[in-house]
Design an enzyme around this catalytic site. Structure first.
Site, short mmCIF file in Angstrom:
data_model
loop_
_atom_site.label_atom_id
_atom_site.label_comp_id
_atom_site.label_asym_id
_atom_site.label_seq_id
_atom_site.Cartn_x
_atom_site.Cartn_y
_atom_site.Cartn_z
CB CYS A 1 -1.53 7.54 1.44
SG CYS A 1 -3.07 6.78 1.99
CD GLU B 1 -3.06 -1.01 0.37
OE1 GLU B 1 -3.19 0.04 -0.28
OE2 GLU B 1 -3.84 -1.96 0.25
P1 NAD Z 1 8.20 4.86 4.94
O1 NAD Z 1 8.18 4.05 3.71
O2 NAD Z 1 9.37 5.73 5.19
O3 NAD Z 1 8.10 3.91 6.25
C1 NAD Z 1 7.07 2.96 6.41
C2 NAD Z 1 7.54 1.84 7.30
O4 NAD Z 1 8.65 1.20 6.68
C3 NAD Z 1 8.02 2.26 8.69
O5 NAD Z 1 7.56 1.34 9.64
C4 NAD Z 1 9.54 2.22 8.58
O6 NAD Z 1 10.19 1.89 9.78
C5 NAD Z 1 9.75 1.12 7.56
N1 NAD Z 1 10.98 1.31 6.77
C6 NAD Z 1 11.59 2.47 6.44
N2 NAD Z 1 12.69 2.24 5.70
C7 NAD Z 1 12.78 0.91 5.56
C8 NAD Z 1 13.69 0.04 4.90
N3 NAD Z 1 14.75 0.52 4.25
N4 NAD Z 1 13.48 -1.28 4.96
C9 NAD Z 1 12.41 -1.78 5.61
N5 NAD Z 1 11.51 -1.01 6.26
C10 NAD Z 1 11.68 0.31 6.23
O7 NAD Z 1 6.83 5.69 4.95
P2 NAD Z 1 6.32 6.76 5.99
O8 NAD Z 1 7.14 8.00 5.87
O9 NAD Z 1 6.16 6.15 7.33
O10 NAD Z 1 4.84 7.02 5.42
C11 NAD Z 1 4.57 7.88 4.37
C12 NAD Z 1 4.39 7.15 3.05
O11 NAD Z 1 3.43 6.11 3.18
C13 NAD Z 1 3.84 8.07 1.97
O12 NAD Z 1 4.47 7.79 0.75
C14 NAD Z 1 2.36 7.69 1.90
O13 NAD Z 1 1.74 7.99 0.67
C15 NAD Z 1 2.44 6.23 2.17
N6 NAD Z 1 1.15 5.74 2.69
C16 NAD Z 1 0.40 4.92 1.92
C17 NAD Z 1 -0.83 4.49 2.39
C18 NAD Z 1 -1.71 3.57 1.60
O14 NAD Z 1 -2.66 3.05 2.16
N7 NAD Z 1 -1.46 3.34 0.33
C19 NAD Z 1 -1.27 4.91 3.64
C20 NAD Z 1 -0.46 5.76 4.38
C21 NAD Z 1 0.76 6.16 3.90
#
Ligand code: NAD
Length: 478
Positions: free
Chosen positions: A254, A220
């Site tokens: 998002c 997602e």
């Molecule tokens: P992110 O991708 O930075 O982090 C999400 C999760 O991934 C966190 O738990 C983080 O610890 C983990 N993570 C970060 N780097 C990682 C790596 N290298 N390897 C494995 N895990 C890792 O996202 P964010 O800043 O927390 O959230 C914002 C993003 O999420 C935006 O792009 C937003 O559009 C998206 N989002 C999508 C939805 C959806 O339903 N499609 C909902 C909410 C947010």
């Protein structure tokens, strides 16, 4: 109950804990559906009892207004729980299928088998519902779960740990807190499914890790959700809805409208309506926006700096500030900001904005707007404000997006019977309700041969002329 607070310090124990879950997941296969329903009911009671704790935790994490938490986190989760509790028996029952002419003597059904042990990784922006909603689907499907909430919202992550620990044994739900290093360690393990919500960039890393074990994924992700406003739209109503969807959670949603494509004839009127709406929303007493209790903050300094730099870059390259533009680093505050004339070669138009900055682009023909959307990655959401059904239908058919909402924004995510998810860069797989249940399920076909000898015998080798002639007759018949 054996409860362990998991942090980076206990990372070496991860393989052991996952093995415990593997063993337990086999036992869960024998559990009646009613027991899963009881677990979901207990979750519901927990959420109701802890309403103010959830509000407090998210407020402490990024000053999200409590009322917004009620609507976008608690209500959302309760609706999902009610919907799943009501329909789970029907979804999880065997689905019998008819006997085709080619397979006489057989009987078949689809069995909804739990995948096993699933890893759910959540982001920070709706830190409670984005962790709990996929968890509900995973429990409904009969799985064990490892949950990795975001390190950026520590208060909510701690609360999720407490929730899991008070409702489930560790071998059924295990919360592991930590940053990307912890997430990477988890990704080394052979899970049966990975459900990731977060950025597109990290989504690619997740998919690469999943490939090592050929684990199925639900991704997602994010993206730039366009909003078209045509010349027939009710501009005042559109402005209100867009302002709500964009500036709720300070734009950190998002599916927030990322940028607007507005017909040139209503461009100025829309900006005037947005200005009036923003005053009405956040300055009802004329006090500055930063004093509004109804406006959230940017989650941390890193994201605040990212947005401030992107705003500065756009202005340097020629963008004009039509509304807002103020920011205060001390409180990670950025005012609701609307920009015009934003050049294409700047971060705000190249990357997902994920903050309270809204660029507006003019268009003159609908085809031009559609071509613009199609020249970019497929978005998570697509919004259309138009009174013309012909226009609504044309845009929906000619563009691809995870979901579409016409004459409103965001609300399609709140319908429990609609699948939610992206397409290509904005995601893989669907979530919520029945679709979430399917995502955590192996839809296993089971066929039984009820006749000793069957018609297929006639096709066994050796392939004599008689066999070939029967096949010829069968093929003609089809
Ligand atoms: P992110 O991708 O930075 O982090 C999400 C999760 O991934 C966190 O738990 C983080 O610890 C983990 N993570 C970060 N780097 C990682 C790596 N290298 N390897 C494995 N895990 C890792 O996202 P964010 O800043 O927390 O959230 C914002 C993003 O999420 C935006 O792009 C937003 O559009 C998206 N989002 C999508 C939805 C959806 O339903 N499609 C909902 C909410 C947010």
């Amino acid at each position: 109950m054996d409860i362990v607070q998991t942090t980076t310090a206990s990372m070496d124990l991860i393989p052991k804990w996952i093995e415990e879950q593997k063993q337990h997941s086999l036992a869960l296969r024998d559990e009646p559906i009613e027991q899963r329903i009881q677990k979901l009911k207990r979750m519901k009671q927990w959420v109701k009892r802890h309403r103010s704790d959830i509000e407090d935790a998210i407020y402490q994490d990024f000053r999200k207004p409590r009322y917004e938490t009620d609507g976008s986190e608690i209500l959302f989760v309760l609706q999902e729980l009610n919907h799943v509790i009501k329909h789970l028996k029907e979804w999880a029952s065997l689905t019998k299928v008819k006997v085709p002419l080619t397979l006489p003597g057989t009987s078949s059904h689809v069995q909804y088998e739990p995948k096993g042990v699933c890893l759910i990784i959540a982001p920070w922006n709706y830190p409670f519902q984005l962790m709990v909603s996929p968890w509900i689907s995973a429990i409904a499907a009969g799985n064990c779960c490892v949950l990795k909430p975001s390190e950026m919202t520590p208060h909510t992550s701690e609360l999720i740990f407490e929730m899991a620990a008070s409702l489930f044994p560790r071998n059924e739900a295990l919360v592991i807190q930590g940053d990307e290093e912890v997430a990477q360690k988890l990704l080394e393990q052979p899970f049966d499914h990975l459900f990731f919500t977060g950025s597109t960039a990290v989504g690619k890393i997740i998919m690469k890790s999943a490939a090592e074990h050929l684990t199925s994924v639900t991704l997602e992700l994010g993206g730039k959700s366009p909003t078209i406003v045509d010349e027939t739209a009710d501009i005042e109503v559109a402005a209100k809805k867009i302002a709500w969807g964009k500036f709720m959670n300070a734009g950190q949603t998002c599916i927030a409208p990322d940028y607007l494509l507005v017909h040139e004839s209503v461009h100025d009127a829309l900006i005037n309506s947005l200005r009036a709406t923003l005053r009405e929303f956040y300055q009802p007493t004329d006090a500055p926006v930063e004093q509004s209790p109804d406006y959230a903050r940017i989650v941390n300094e890193k994201h605040f700096d990212r947005l401030r730099e992107a705003l500065k870059e756009a202005i340097t390259k020629g963008a004009s500030v039509a509304i807002g533009g103020q920011h205060q680093s001390a409180h990670q505050f950025i005012a609701p900001t609307v920009l015009t004339d934003v050049p294409e070669d700047c971060t705000l138009m190249e990357e997902e904005i994920f903050g309270p900055i809204l660029p507006i682009k003019k268009y003159s023909t609908l085809m031009e707007a559609v071509d613009y959307i199609n020249s970019r990655s497929k978005p998570l959401a697509q919004y259309i404000f138009s009174e013309e059904e012909r226009v609504q239908e044309y845009i929906t058919r000619r563009t691809s997006a995870g979901g579409v909402c016409i004459n409103d924004v965001i609300l399609h995510i709140a319908h429990p019977e609609l699948p939610f998810g992206g397409v290509n860069h904005s995601g893989i797989g669907k979530s919520h309700g029945y679709y979430g249940f399917l995502e955590f399920t192996n839809q296993k076909p089971v066929m039984a041969q009820n006749w000793g000898t069957t018609m297929t015998n006639v096709f066994y080798p050796p392939y004599t002329d008689q066999v070939k002639s029967i096949m010829n007759r069968v093929l003609r018949w089809f």
